[in-house]
Write a protein that holds these residues in place. Structure first.
Motif, PDB file in Angstrom:
ATOM      1  N   ALA A  29       0.875  -1.184   0.000  1.00 52.84           N
ATOM      2  CA  ALA A  29       0.000   0.000   0.000  1.00 52.84           C
ATOM      3  C   ALA A  29       0.900   1.218   0.000  1.00 52.84           C
ATOM      4  O   ALA A  29       2.029   1.167   0.497  1.00 52.84           O
ATOM      5  CB  ALA A  29      -0.906   0.001   1.228  1.00 52.84           C
ATOM      6  N   TYR A  30       0.397   2.308  -0.581  1.00 54.31           N
ATOM      7  CA  TYR A  30       1.254   3.485  -0.671  1.00 54.31           C
ATOM      8  C   TYR A  30       0.438   4.753  -0.815  1.00 54.31           C
ATOM      9  O   TYR A  30      -0.682   4.735  -1.313  1.00 54.31           O
ATOM     10  CB  TYR A  30       2.227   3.345  -1.856  1.00 54.31           C
ATOM     11  CG  TYR A  30       1.548   3.111  -3.189  1.00 54.31           C
ATOM     12  CD1 TYR A  30       1.079   4.175  -3.944  1.00 54.31           C
ATOM     13  CD2 TYR A  30       1.350   1.824  -3.668  1.00 54.31           C
ATOM     14  CE1 TYR A  30       0.440   3.961  -5.161  1.00 54.31           C
ATOM     15  CE2 TYR A  30       0.707   1.599  -4.882  1.00 54.31           C
ATOM     16  CZ  TYR A  30       0.256   2.671  -5.615  1.00 54.31           C
ATOM     17  OH  TYR A  30      -0.390   2.459  -6.804  1.00 54.31           O
ATOM     18  N   ARG A  31       1.027   5.837  -0.339  1.00 53.27           N
ATOM     19  CA  ARG A  31       0.581   7.199  -0.631  1.00 53.27           C
ATOM     20  C   ARG A  31       1.844   7.931  -1.009  1.00 53.27           C
ATOM     21  O   ARG A  31       2.838   7.858  -0.283  1.00 53.27           O
ATOM     22  CB  ARG A  31      -0.049   7.863   0.605  1.00 53.27           C
ATOM     23  CG  ARG A  31      -1.458   7.389   0.883  1.00 53.27           C
ATOM     24  CD  ARG A  31      -2.093   8.192   2.024  1.00 53.27           C
ATOM     25  NE  ARG A  31      -1.382   7.985   3.275  1.00 53.27           N
ATOM     26  CZ  ARG A  31      -0.775   8.949   3.948  1.00 53.27           C
ATOM     27  NH1 ARG A  31      -0.788  10.194   3.489  1.00 53.27           N
ATOM     28  NH2 ARG A  31      -0.145   8.699   5.077  1.00 53.27           N
ATOM     29  N   LEU A  32       1.852   8.600  -2.168  1.00 53.95           N
ATOM     30  CA  LEU A  32       3.126   9.018  -2.741  1.00 53.95           C
ATOM     31  C   LEU A  32       3.330  10.522  -2.775  1.00 53.95           C
ATOM     32  O   LEU A  32       4.171  11.021  -3.520  1.00 53.95           O
ATOM     33  CB  LEU A  32       3.260   8.443  -4.164  1.00 53.95           C
ATOM     34  CG  LEU A  32       3.242   6.913  -4.226  1.00 53.95           C
ATOM     35  CD1 LEU A  32       3.173   6.446  -5.677  1.00 53.95           C
ATOM     36  CD2 LEU A  32       4.470   6.325  -3.553  1.00 53.95           C
ATOM     37  N   GLY A  33       2.606  11.260  -1.967  1.00 51.23           N
ATOM     38  CA  GLY A  33       2.767  12.720  -1.961  1.00 51.23           C
ATOM     39  C   GLY A  33       4.161  13.124  -1.508  1.00 51.23           C
ATOM     40  O   GLY A  33       4.797  12.421  -0.716  1.00 51.23           O
TER      41      GLY A  33
ATOM     42  N   GLY B 120       3.307  11.129   2.835  1.00 50.84           N
ATOM     43  CA  GLY B 120       3.209   9.851   2.138  1.00 50.84           C
ATOM     44  C   GLY B 120       3.530   8.678   3.043  1.00 50.84           C
ATOM     45  O   GLY B 120       3.870   8.842   4.220  1.00 50.84           O
ATOM     46  N   GLU B 121       3.391   7.492   2.463  1.00 44.96           N
ATOM     47  CA  GLU B 121       3.534   6.292   3.283  1.00 44.96           C
ATOM     48  C   GLU B 121       3.745   5.069   2.394  1.00 44.96           C
ATOM     49  O   GLU B 121       3.192   4.990   1.300  1.00 44.96           O
ATOM     50  CB  GLU B 121       2.245   6.123   4.083  1.00 44.96           C
ATOM     51  CG  GLU B 121       2.146   4.880   4.904  1.00 44.96           C
ATOM     52  CD  GLU B 121       0.753   4.713   5.518  1.00 44.96           C
ATOM     53  OE1 GLU B 121       0.680   4.190   6.623  1.00 44.96           O
ATOM     54  OE2 GLU B 121      -0.244   5.078   4.868  1.00 44.96           O
ATOM     55  N   PHE B 122       4.567   4.156   2.850  1.00 46.13           N
ATOM     56  CA  PHE B 122       4.665   2.827   2.247  1.00 46.13           C
ATOM     57  C   PHE B 122       4.322   1.797   3.321  1.00 46.13           C
ATOM     58  O   PHE B 122       4.817   1.905   4.445  1.00 46.13           O
ATOM     59  CB  PHE B 122       6.099   2.524   1.776  1.00 46.13           C
ATOM     60  CG  PHE B 122       6.523   3.300   0.566  1.00 46.13           C
ATOM     61  CD1 PHE B 122       5.828   3.176  -0.629  1.00 46.13           C
ATOM     62  CD2 PHE B 122       7.615   4.134   0.609  1.00 46.13           C
ATOM     63  CE1 PHE B 122       6.212   3.889  -1.752  1.00 46.13           C
ATOM     64  CE2 PHE B 122       8.005   4.851  -0.506  1.00 46.13           C
ATOM     65  CZ  PHE B 122       7.307   4.723  -1.692  1.00 46.13           C
ATOM     66  N   ARG B 123       3.521   0.804   2.955  1.00 46.29           N
ATOM     67  CA  ARG B 123       3.316  -0.341   3.840  1.00 46.29           C
ATOM     68  C   ARG B 123       3.941  -1.553   3.182  1.00 46.29           C
ATOM     69  O   ARG B 123       3.757  -1.757   1.973  1.00 46.29           O
ATOM     70  CB  ARG B 123       1.825  -0.591   4.090  1.00 46.29           C
ATOM     71  CG  ARG B 123       1.260   0.479   4.983  1.00 46.29           C
ATOM     72  CD  ARG B 123      -0.199   0.306   5.262  1.00 46.29           C
ATOM     73  NE  ARG B 123      -0.644   1.485   5.979  1.00 46.29           N
ATOM     74  CZ  ARG B 123      -1.333   1.441   7.110  1.00 46.29           C
ATOM     75  NH1 ARG B 123      -1.675   0.292   7.635  1.00 46.29           N
ATOM     76  NH2 ARG B 123      -1.700   2.560   7.706  1.00 46.29           N
ATOM     77  N   LEU B 124       4.661  -2.312   3.974  1.00 48.11           N
ATOM     78  CA  LEU B 124       5.451  -3.420   3.416  1.00 48.11           C
ATOM     79  C   LEU B 124       5.074  -4.743   4.069  1.00 48.11           C
ATOM     80  O   LEU B 124       4.870  -4.799   5.288  1.00 48.11           O
ATOM     81  CB  LEU B 124       6.941  -3.136   3.633  1.00 48.11           C
ATOM     82  CG  LEU B 124       7.426  -1.873   2.920  1.00 48.11           C
ATOM     83  CD1 LEU B 124       8.466  -1.149   3.733  1.00 48.11           C
ATOM     84  CD2 LEU B 124       7.970  -2.215   1.563  1.00 48.11           C
ATOM     85  N   HIS B 125       4.985  -5.773   3.235  1.00 46.20           N
ATOM     86  CA  HIS B 125       4.670  -7.112   3.732  1.00 46.20           C
ATOM     87  C   HIS B 125       5.708  -8.102   3.228  1.00 46.20           C
ATOM     88  O   HIS B 125       6.254  -7.937   2.143  1.00 46.20           O
ATOM     89  CB  HIS B 125       3.292  -7.573   3.233  1.00 46.20           C
ATOM     90  CG  HIS B 125       2.147  -7.001   4.012  1.00 46.20           C
ATOM     91  ND1 HIS B 125       1.787  -5.682   3.926  1.00 46.20           N
ATOM     92  CD2 HIS B 125       1.282  -7.577   4.895  1.00 46.20           C
ATOM     93  CE1 HIS B 125       0.733  -5.468   4.722  1.00 46.20           C
ATOM     94  NE2 HIS B 125       0.412  -6.606   5.316  1.00 46.20           N
ATOM     95  N   ARG B 126       5.969  -9.132   4.026  1.00 46.18           N
ATOM     96  CA  ARG B 126       6.673 -10.324   3.549  1.00 46.18           C
ATOM     97  C   ARG B 126       5.606 -11.412   3.492  1.00 46.18           C
ATOM     98  O   ARG B 126       5.084 -11.802   4.527  1.00 46.18           O
ATOM     99  CB  ARG B 126       7.806 -10.737   4.493  1.00 46.18           C
ATOM    100  CG  ARG B 126       8.656 -11.849   3.941  1.00 46.18           C
ATOM    101  CD  ARG B 126       9.425 -12.614   4.993  1.00 46.18           C
ATOM    102  NE  ARG B 126      10.178 -11.828   5.923  1.00 46.18           N
ATOM    103  CZ  ARG B 126       9.840 -11.641   7.202  1.00 46.18           C
ATOM    104  NH1 ARG B 126       8.733 -12.180   7.686  1.00 46.18           N
ATOM    105  NH2 ARG B 126      10.598 -10.922   8.002  1.00 46.18           N
ATOM    106  N   ARG B 127       5.193 -11.777   2.322  1.00 47.97           N
ATOM    107  CA  ARG B 127       4.011 -12.607   2.106  1.00 47.97           C
ATOM    108  C   ARG B 127       2.832 -11.972   2.869  1.00 47.97           C
ATOM    109  O   ARG B 127       2.512 -10.834   2.554  1.00 47.97           O
ATOM    110  CB  ARG B 127       4.293 -14.061   2.459  1.00 47.97           C
ATOM    111  CG  ARG B 127       5.475 -14.640   1.608  1.00 47.97           C
ATOM    112  CD  ARG B 127       5.673 -16.101   1.760  1.00 47.97           C
ATOM    113  NE  ARG B 127       4.769 -16.892   0.936  1.00 47.97           N
ATOM    114  CZ  ARG B 127       4.939 -17.121  -0.361  1.00 47.97           C
ATOM    115  NH1 ARG B 127       5.965 -16.618  -1.005  1.00 47.97           N
ATOM    116  NH2 ARG B 127       4.094 -17.868  -1.037  1.00 47.97           N
TER     117      ARG B 127
END
Lengths: 280, 125
Positions: free
Chosen positions: A25-29, A33-40
């Motif tokens: 998931a991301y917001r790129l302003g 802004g924000e990145f959400r990161l998953h491993r599987r």
């Protein structure tokens, strides 16, 4: 798992993700802004940035975040252990996610990492690789396996992220644009067609008038280079039927089963970016 | 307002076992493509008037490429997780790419009546 994976670079914030980590998931302003990161299925980390009127107290910010985290879980608030790692101020408490914050004085931006199910090795490797630039001049733009560093000042104008098909469009002055694409399922996309035929179709689907497509291997991979004209997008150009110049490169990484393409489009031919130099 | 859709966790979604619609018939089976027919059902007044109005009895679809490979792997025993692993292994996709792509494809096949994804009792929200 501590091997290195994809690069992540956006508006001066960059790092190398541990192997298997993906942006989900991301917001790129630029300012928020924000990145959400998953491993599987595991949420491993979250990175957020926000422009603020003044420098906040990093420790107070982390303590407030930690207090809220404990409150949401109806746990008694525990003390944060504060440490420094390069430019990062880190806060950790038993059972709580590690937080790392850094203030960028020129951008007036607070960058915060929150690590969920990441291992200590992964967190350490990521923070060690993390860099923060105070402007976008000559910056790297890497997301979803795409990566360009076109030089000069560019700004993202479009990100299209579909499963196995990603497109990033950057724009700079004078009127010029850089389009980077990455496709999975290469075997199915090509369906027996040659790279020249497939790339010409792809460009035509973007309303380009293809002038030439020639075989041109790239970094040991089969590839093609295309020259094309693209209809101008500004009102007067549309009315006059004026066309911009385009230079594109496509290559097929057979081992990774991926097709990569990058196109430079400019109003004047001399403003075209040398696409090979823009690629990471 | 409560949602009518079953709310499954991602783990539960991966454990689902898609199966082919038993009423779908194979009209043509070639290595590169398959033509399938799905009978159409009508409700209410349309069900009574279908012959009079000469409404279509069935709808046909042609599957090829990745859709065909997916169709061949849907056997009622392979889980969504197994299909994700296949896309990761054979197509070089990442886990999230494979998971989302599969959700798209299964959604399309389900909407066309070619595949059913039954939710085990007690798993819906």
């Amino acid at each position: 798992m501590t091997g290195s994976g994809q690069r992540l670079a956006w508006h001066g914030l960059s790092c190398t993700l541990p192997a298997g980590w993906e942006v989900t998931a991301y917001r790129l302003g630029e300012e928020d802004g924000e990145f959400r990161l998953h491993r599987r299925l595991d949420p491993v980390a979250q990175c957020g940035w926000k422009r603020l009127p003044g420098r906040p107290d990093a420790i107070q910010v982390m303590q407030e975040r930690h207090r809220r985290w404990c409150e949401e879980r109806a746990q008694p608030a525990s003390d944060l252990r504060i440490a420094s790692l390069g430019p990062w101020t880190c806060g950790e408490a038993p059972g709580a996610p590690l937080r790392a914050v850094c203030w960028q004085p020129v951008r007036r931006r607070l960058v915060e990492w929150t690590f969920g199910l990441a291992s200590p090795e992964e967190r350490g490797a990521l923070l060690a690789s993390a860099a923060l630039a105070e402007d976008d001049e000559g910056g790297e733009w890497s997301l979803f396996g795409l990566g360009v560093r076109p030089g000069g000042h560019w700004r993202p104008v479009e990100v299209e992220a579909r499963p196995a098909a990603v497109r990033l469009v950057l724009e700079s002055d004078p009127r010029r644009r850089l389009v980077a694409r990455r496709f999975g399922l290469a075997r199915h996309l090509l369906a027996g067609r040659g790279l020249d035929d497939w790339y010409a179709r792809l460009l035509r689907s973007s309303f380009a008038r293809v002038e030439s497509v020639e075989a041109a291997p790239f970094r040991g991979h089969d590839g093609v280079v295309a020259r094309f004209r693209m209809r101008g997008e500004h009102a007067l150009e549309k009315a006059m039927g004026r066309r911009w110049h385009g230079l594109g490169r496509l290559w097929y990484d057979r081992a990774a089963m991926r097709l990569h393409a990058v196109e430079s489009i400019a109003r004047r031919a001399e403003d075209l970016v040398e696409v090979d130099h823009a690629l990471l | 307002m409560p949602s009518s859709e079953p709310a499954l966790t991602q783990e539960q979604q991966l454990a689902l076992r898609p199966q082919r619609n038993a009423r779908a018939t194979v009209l043509l089976d070639e290595p590169e493509r398959v033509r399938l027919a799905v009978p159409l059902s009508y409700r209410g007044p349309l069900a009574l008037a279908r012959r009079l109005l000469r409404l279509r009895e069935q709808r046909t679809y042609v599957l090829d490429g990745l859709g065909l490979e997916l169709w061949r792997r849907i056997d009622g025993t392979t889980t969504v997780a197994g299909l994700v692993e296949w896309l990761e292994r054979d197509e070089g996709l990442s886990f999230q790419e494979a998971r989302l792509l599969l959700a798209d494809y299964l959604g399309t096949l389900t909407a066309r009546g070619l595949v059913a994804v039954a939710v085990p009792a007690g798993q819906g929200g």
